[in-house]
Design an enzyme around this catalytic site. Structure first.
Site, PDB file in Angstrom:
ATOM      1  N   GLU A 212       0.818  -1.221   0.000  1.00  0.00           N
ATOM      2  CA  GLU A 212       0.000   0.000   0.000  1.00  0.00           C
ATOM      3  C   GLU A 212       0.849   1.268   0.000  1.00  0.00           C
ATOM      4  OE1 GLU A 212      -0.720  -2.602   1.978  1.00  0.00           O
ATOM      5  OE2 GLU A 212      -2.754  -3.223   1.431  1.00  0.00           O
TER       6      GLU A 212
ATOM      7  N   HIS B  85      -9.598  -5.392  10.559  1.00  0.00           N
ATOM      8  CA  HIS B  85     -10.239  -5.153   9.270  1.00  0.00           C
ATOM      9  C   HIS B  85     -11.532  -4.364   9.407  1.00  0.00           C
ATOM     10  CE1 HIS B  85      -7.291  -8.037   8.041  1.00  0.00           C
ATOM     11  NE2 HIS B  85      -7.734  -8.100   6.807  1.00  0.00           N
TER      12      HIS B  85
END
Lengths: 426, 333
Positions: free
Chosen positions: B69, B138
């Site tokens: 990322e 998450h």
């Protein structure tokens, strides 16, 4: 490195990596990438501990703990005959020399401004590293782009930014290159393809990949230079960038300006490596190279080879250039002698100073004499002085400036559909 | 730009299809738009938002990235400085933290530090929600964090219609826009016009009109609030107005204040955590700008202040639901 004796102040300096001059970037045996290291020589120096055997002229006390022969094999005239240097006219050579002198005098003047309390915050000066910016940036042409870290003043002058706008930025004035909003670490000049000036160690390395990505996306045969320090090589973002650069075959040249110390921590106390930092590129199947960053001709040769690989083959390179800074990490770093010796600084200054080395070469080539040296120096000092006066007399940004340049849409009301800044003349 | 062109040909499509249509239309409209992210191309998207786009538009426009990322988002930011318009998918916004320096330092400050010489026309999009039984790592909802950074824009669409219109605007916007979607909404169907339309950023929408109480919300909390409003009206004779922020930054202060001045009661509902949350900001806005209109303190209902719990029944309790909204609303009168 575990077990690394701290007393070895700078064991890797010019010591273990012996470049095979004039045969830049010979292809590696397996990966098809290009280390220019003479492997046989390297192995005789590896691993990273340098035995203090007194091979050569032994010096005093602490010097015996440093590599005795760290200057071994340094040919100050290396790459003089490389095509990139042979093509230089007398005038261009003098321009490169002048650029280095200007960078140094600018930085010295900035240091003075800091000491006078006119510049605040951090000031990371480029003194000692001038040959890296002056050797690489003038090789940019066409749509080539560049980006660097926070030691960014040398690169700024090299792309053609004026001393005045740079000094005014340091002084926090409205006439600065970033209107006084960026400061020392955050110079920008997109019109000169200079994309900053970035304050976070390694943070600019994905951006460098992105500049190259944009070039490739548009089908433009050009490259991006992305400078970083030796302290950045352990940041995750840098490794992610290397992987992406090779994976997507991006035309980017990563240039590690290895001045030996990430702030106050020497290379051997911060990095594990085999032979040199750039060799880490092998893990990414990427071409790499290593060179002496003090020598302007050598910098030009090695950077050019990497730029050509980028422009012609759209492939990245990790290039490490050994250099040195005489002063602290930043001007606030008053205790820089804590992590290295006075002798080390003195010795490099006396033997490998990039301006001195190139000056001697140009004198030998008959392009410089004492008078001309003085004239160039005087002009650079004068220009720096005038820049400081300009900065000092410039106004601070008006208070309204605090809230401008935050959002493009706020700064450009009613132009919501405008495409903004599009480059490449479309 | 009109908020809604008179839409004659409405059809029902899912939230994820609405986002996909926006991406496809913008790919076709502007050659600089490139979709990138993990599994967005050949895998068709972890949540099928980008399904079919790679097949239709090919390698150049729809790019699979490694799980990296900081690298690929930073790369997108760099490319955007040169005029490329990357639309980068975070498989979960919970993964933003591994790219934090790029997302909130580089993207948010380069324009400012360059004195306005540069702008960063990127979009980062992906789901940002709890409630899917995946545990804390998450389930983050960082819209309040991003909104804290001047230079960033934050959008949280609640319906398919808003998801498409806001995404198109986000892609055309010349600043960094982070579009926080919701996996629980991807299958939600709603009316979306056949015709092209865009929705400006910074324009809230009154999703339901009412006279007694204003509920302000963003994202999926808007839908929970609408459901609660129905019950409050039917069973408690409370007329509730529901204001959907749609974009948190820029913020449409006027629509919120106008509604509160009318109803004299304000409740913020959000699925993010309360501490320094969006509701805290809106409460401040209301008390400072409409204090004299308030008949009760501004109320707030957020996720229960703990990391997202895994266990399914408790996770459902942790997030605001219509029952809890009703409870809080009734307590204001």
């Amino acid at each position: 490195m575990p077990g690394m004796p701290f007393r070895i102040q700078h064991p890797t300096l010019y010591k273990r990596i012996v470049v095979s001059h004039n045969s830049v970037l010979c292809l590696g045996p397996s990966a098809g990438v290009g280390p220019s290291i003479d492997r046989k020589r390297v192995s005789s120096f590896a691993p990273s501990i340098v035995s203090p055997k007194s091979k050569t002229k032994s010096k005093k006390s602490s010097a015996s703990e440093e590599p005795e022969d760290f200057q071994e094999d340094i040919d100050l005239k290396a790459f003089q005959d490389h095509r990139v240097n042979k093509r230089l006219t007398a005038e261009e050579k003098l321009d490169l020399y002048t650029l280095m002198v200007r960078i140094r005098r600018f930085e010295e003047r900035a240091v003075r401004g800091y000491q006078q309390g006119k510049i605040g915050g951090f000031l990371h000066d480029y003194i000692g590293q001038e040959s890296v910016a002056a050797g690489s940036i003038p090789l940019m042409e066409g749509e080539d782009q560049m980006i660097t870290a926070y030691r960014d003043h040398g690169q700024a002058l090299a792309v053609g930014m004026s001393m005045k706008e740079c000094m005014a930025e340091l002084y926090g004035r409205h006439t600065g290159c970033s209107k006084g909003k960026g400061g020392s670490m955050h110079f920008f000049a997109p019109d000169k393809h200079y994309w900053g000036g970035h304050g976070i160690v390694g943070g600019q390395t994905p951006l460098g990949a992105g500049l190259a990505y944009a070039l490739k996306y548009r089908g433009i045969k050009a490259c991006a230079l992305c400078f970083l320090g030796d302290g950045a090589v352990n940041q995750g973002a840098f490794h992610e960038s290397l992987n992406l650069a090779q994976l997507f075959e991006l035309p980017v040249v990563y240039i590690i300006e290895n001045n030996g110390y990430s702030m106050g921590t020497s290379q051997d106390r911060s990095s594990t490596y085999v032979d040199c930092l750039a060799k880490r590129a092998e893990g990414y199947n990427m071409a790499w190279d290593y060179g002496n960053g003090h020598l302007l001709y050598e910098v030009r040769a090695r950077v050019l080879e990497a730029m050509e690989r980028a422009r012609k083959k759209s492939l990245p390179t990790l290039l490490e250039l050994k250099t040195y800074r005489y002063r602290g990490h930043s001007i606030a770093d008053a205790n820089f002698e804590k992590y290295r010796t006075k002798e080390e600084i003195k010795r490099i200054r006396e033997t490998l100073d990039p301006i001195m080395v190139f000056q001697n070469l140009l004198i030998e080539e008959g392009l410089l004499d004492e008078d001309k040296v003085k004239e160039i120096d005087k002009a650079a000092r004068q220009e720096a002085l005038e820049a400081a006066e300009f900065a000092d007399q410039s106004p601070y940004p008006p208070e309204e400036e605090i809230v401008t340049d935050v959002y493009w849409t706020t700064d450009n009301p009613g132009k919501h559909d405008n495409q903004g800044r599009i480059f490449f003349n479309d | 730009m009109a908020e809604t062109e008179t839409a004659t040909n409405m059809r029902e499509i899912a939230y994820r299809e609405a986002v996909r249509e926006a991406l496809a239309e913008e790919i076709e409209r502007d050659e600089n738009v490139v979709i990138m992210g993990e599994e967005v191309a050949q895998y068709n998207g972890a949540y099928k938002v980008t399904e079919g786009l790679w097949k239709k538009y090919g390698d150049k426009r729809v790019v699979d990235t490694p799980i990296s990322e900081a690298g690929f988002i930073g790369m997108g930011i760099g490319a955007s400085m040169l005029g490329i318009r990357p639309v980068m998918e975070l498989m979960f916004f919970s993964f933003a933290y591994v790219a934090w320096d790029q997302i909130v330092n580089n993207a948010a400050t380069i324009r400012y530090m360059s004195g306005g010489l540069i702008n960063i026309p990127i979009v980062i999009r992906g789901p940002a929600n709890a409630g899917t039984n995946v545990g804390s790592t998450h389930s983050h909802t960082p819209e309040n964090l991003f909104a804290n950074f001047p230079g960033l824009k934050v959008v949280c669409p609640a319906t398919p219609y808003d998801a498409k219109g806001l995404m198109k605007t986000a892609i055309r916007d010349n600043d960094p826009v982070y579009v926080l979607e919701n996996t629980l909404l991807y299958g939600l169907k709603g009316p979306v016009p056949e015709e092209e339309y865009t929705i400006p950023l910074g324009l809230a929408e009154v999703k339901r009109e009412g006279t007694d109480l204003t509920i302000v919300a963003h994202g999926r909390a808007v839908l929970s609030s609408l459901k609660a409003a129905e019950i409050l009206e039917a069973e408690h004779e409370l007329s509730v107005e529901v204001v959907d922020l749609r974009s948190i930054r820029p913020l449409d202060e006027e629509t919120i204040l106008n509604s509160v001045r009318k109803t004299n009661h304000a409740l913020y509902v959000e699925e993010t955590k309360p501490f320094c949350g969006v509701g805290a900001q809106i409460s401040h806005l209301i008390q400072s700008q409409a204090f004299d209109y308030l008949d009760a303190p501004v109320a707030r209902l957020s996720a229960i202040d703990a990391p997202a719990i895994y266990s399914d029944p408790l996770e459902k309790i942790q997030l605001p639901n219509p029952q809890r909204i009703i409870q809080v609303a009734l307590g204001m009168f």
